[in-house]
Design a protein around this motif. Structure first.
Motif, PDB file in Angstrom:
ATOM      1  N   THR A 260       0.382  59.307  -0.286  1.00  0.00           N
ATOM      2  CA  THR A 260      -0.064  59.536   1.092  1.00  0.00           C
ATOM      3  C   THR A 260       0.329  60.938   1.544  1.00  0.00           C
ATOM      4  N   TRP A 261       1.577  61.314   1.282  1.00  0.00           N
ATOM      5  CA  TRP A 261       2.059  62.645   1.651  1.00  0.00           C
ATOM      6  C   TRP A 261       1.202  63.727   0.996  1.00  0.00           C
ATOM      7  N   HIS A 262       0.910  63.539  -0.275  1.00  0.00           N
ATOM      8  CA  HIS A 262       0.136  64.526  -1.021  1.00  0.00           C
ATOM      9  C   HIS A 262      -1.283  64.648  -0.455  1.00  0.00           C
ATOM     10  N   LYS A 263      -1.916  63.514  -0.143  1.00  0.00           N
ATOM     11  CA  LYS A 263      -3.270  63.545   0.423  1.00  0.00           C
ATOM     12  C   LYS A 263      -3.274  64.226   1.793  1.00  0.00           C
ATOM     13  N   LEU A 264      -2.284  63.920   2.630  1.00  0.00           N
ATOM     14  CA  LEU A 264      -2.205  64.542   3.944  1.00  0.00           C
ATOM     15  C   LEU A 264      -1.985  66.047   3.834  1.00  0.00           C
ATOM     16  N   LEU A 265      -1.152  66.450   2.901  1.00  0.00           N
ATOM     17  CA  LEU A 265      -0.914  67.876   2.685  1.00  0.00           C
ATOM     18  C   LEU A 265      -2.198  68.579   2.230  1.00  0.00           C
ATOM     19  N   LYS A 266      -2.957  67.929   1.365  1.00  0.00           N
ATOM     20  CA  LYS A 266      -4.237  68.490   0.901  1.00  0.00           C
ATOM     21  C   LYS A 266      -5.213  68.622   2.072  1.00  0.00           C
TER      22      LYS A 266
ATOM     23  N   LYS B 239      -4.485  68.848   5.248  1.00  0.00           N
ATOM     24  CA  LYS B 239      -3.969  69.892   6.143  1.00  0.00           C
ATOM     25  C   LYS B 239      -4.321  71.278   5.622  1.00  0.00           C
ATOM     26  N   SER B 240      -4.165  71.476   4.333  1.00  0.00           N
ATOM     27  CA  SER B 240      -4.481  72.766   3.730  1.00  0.00           C
ATOM     28  C   SER B 240      -5.962  73.100   3.925  1.00  0.00           C
ATOM     29  N   GLN B 241      -6.817  72.118   3.678  1.00  0.00           N
ATOM     30  CA  GLN B 241      -8.250  72.343   3.848  1.00  0.00           C
ATOM     31  C   GLN B 241      -8.606  72.574   5.310  1.00  0.00           C
ATOM     32  N   LEU B 242      -7.951  71.859   6.216  1.00  0.00           N
ATOM     33  CA  LEU B 242      -8.198  72.054   7.639  1.00  0.00           C
ATOM     34  C   LEU B 242      -7.730  73.430   8.091  1.00  0.00           C
TER      35      LEU B 242
ATOM     36  N   LEU C  96     -10.324  75.844   7.020  1.00  0.00           N
ATOM     37  CA  LEU C  96     -11.530  75.733   7.835  1.00  0.00           C
ATOM     38  C   LEU C  96     -11.323  76.383   9.202  1.00  0.00           C
ATOM     39  N   ILE C  97     -10.173  76.174   9.800  1.00  0.00           N
ATOM     40  CA  ILE C  97      -9.872  76.809  11.091  1.00  0.00           C
ATOM     41  C   ILE C  97      -9.911  78.332  10.946  1.00  0.00           C
ATOM     42  N   LYS C  98      -9.348  78.826   9.852  1.00  0.00           N
ATOM     43  CA  LYS C  98      -9.382  80.277   9.589  1.00  0.00           C
ATOM     44  C   LYS C  98     -10.826  80.757   9.453  1.00  0.00           C
ATOM     45  N   ASN C  99     -11.644  80.010   8.724  1.00  0.00           N
ATOM     46  CA  ASN C  99     -13.046  80.390   8.537  1.00  0.00           C
ATOM     47  C   ASN C  99     -13.811  80.378   9.851  1.00  0.00           C
ATOM     48  N   VAL C 100     -13.607  79.352  10.669  1.00  0.00           N
ATOM     49  CA  VAL C 100     -14.317  79.245  11.949  1.00  0.00           C
ATOM     50  C   VAL C 100     -13.967  80.424  12.844  1.00  0.00           C
TER      51      VAL C 100
ATOM     52  N   GLU D  85     -19.646  71.408   8.673  1.00  0.00           N
ATOM     53  CA  GLU D  85     -19.816  69.950   8.653  1.00  0.00           C
ATOM     54  C   GLU D  85     -19.466  69.386   7.274  1.00  0.00           C
ATOM     55  N   GLU D  86     -19.896  70.079   6.225  1.00  0.00           N
ATOM     56  CA  GLU D  86     -19.585  69.654   4.858  1.00  0.00           C
ATOM     57  C   GLU D  86     -18.077  69.660   4.613  1.00  0.00           C
ATOM     58  N   GLN D  87     -17.417  70.712   5.062  1.00  0.00           N
ATOM     59  CA  GLN D  87     -15.970  70.805   4.874  1.00  0.00           C
ATOM     60  C   GLN D  87     -15.231  69.733   5.680  1.00  0.00           C
ATOM     61  N   LEU D  88     -15.680  69.501   6.912  1.00  0.00           N
ATOM     62  CA  LEU D  88     -15.056  68.449   7.722  1.00  0.00           C
ATOM     63  C   LEU D  88     -15.249  67.075   7.090  1.00  0.00           C
ATOM     64  N   SER D  89     -16.404  66.849   6.511  1.00  0.00           N
ATOM     65  CA  SER D  89     -16.661  65.567   5.839  1.00  0.00           C
ATOM     66  C   SER D  89     -15.691  65.364   4.675  1.00  0.00           C
ATOM     67  N   LYS D  90     -15.432  66.423   3.925  1.00  0.00           N
ATOM     68  CA  LYS D  90     -14.475  66.341   2.822  1.00  0.00           C
ATOM     69  C   LYS D  90     -13.073  66.018   3.330  1.00  0.00           C
ATOM     70  N   ILE D  91     -12.687  66.661   4.430  1.00  0.00           N
ATOM     71  CA  ILE D  91     -11.363  66.422   5.008  1.00  0.00           C
ATOM     72  C   ILE D  91     -11.260  64.979   5.508  1.00  0.00           C
ATOM     73  N   LEU D  92     -12.301  64.517   6.186  1.00  0.00           N
ATOM     74  CA  LEU D  92     -12.295  63.136   6.690  1.00  0.00           C
ATOM     75  C   LEU D  92     -12.246  62.123   5.557  1.00  0.00           C
ATOM     76  N   LYS D  93     -12.902  62.432   4.459  1.00  0.00           N
ATOM     77  CA  LYS D  93     -12.860  61.539   3.298  1.00  0.00           C
ATOM     78  C   LYS D  93     -11.431  61.417   2.756  1.00  0.00           C
ATOM     79  N   ILE D  94     -10.736  62.544   2.687  1.00  0.00           N
ATOM     80  CA  ILE D  94      -9.336  62.523   2.240  1.00  0.00           C
ATOM     81  C   ILE D  94      -8.490  61.696   3.213  1.00  0.00           C
ATOM     82  N   LEU D  95      -8.667  61.953   4.509  1.00  0.00           N
ATOM     83  CA  LEU D  95      -7.879  61.232   5.507  1.00  0.00           C
ATOM     84  C   LEU D  95      -8.165  59.731   5.468  1.00  0.00           C
ATOM     85  N   ASN D  96      -9.427  59.377   5.333  1.00  0.00           N
ATOM     86  CA  ASN D  96      -9.780  57.951   5.251  1.00  0.00           C
ATOM     87  C   ASN D  96      -9.163  57.292   4.030  1.00  0.00           C
TER      88      ASN D  96
END
Length: 72
Positions: A19-25, A27-30, A33-37, A52-63
């Protein structure tokens, strides 16, 4: 847990290590994305699709970090 940089590094045998590892991943992607935006002032369809594609990937990890409740 040992600490490297500002992020603690837990023992892989810890129950919440995955769980920790997935959350860290996520967070890194988010963070990326914030930097890119922040680099764009004007919205475009192409950028929106990318974000939208990047957010979908992040949401998939979180889910995937949600606990699986076993029923009897």
């Amino acid at each position: 847990m040992t600490k490297t940089s500002n992020t603690p590094e837990p023992d892989p045998s810890w129950d919440y290590y995955i769980t920790w590892h997935k959350l860290l991943k996520a967070k890194s992607q988010l963070d990326e994305l914030i930097k890119n935006v922040s680099e764009y002032e004007i919205e475009t369809v192409t950028q929106n699709e990318y974000f939208e594609e990047q957010l979908s990937k992040i949401l998939k990890i979180l889910n995937s970090t949600l606990p699986k409740i076993e029923t009897e």
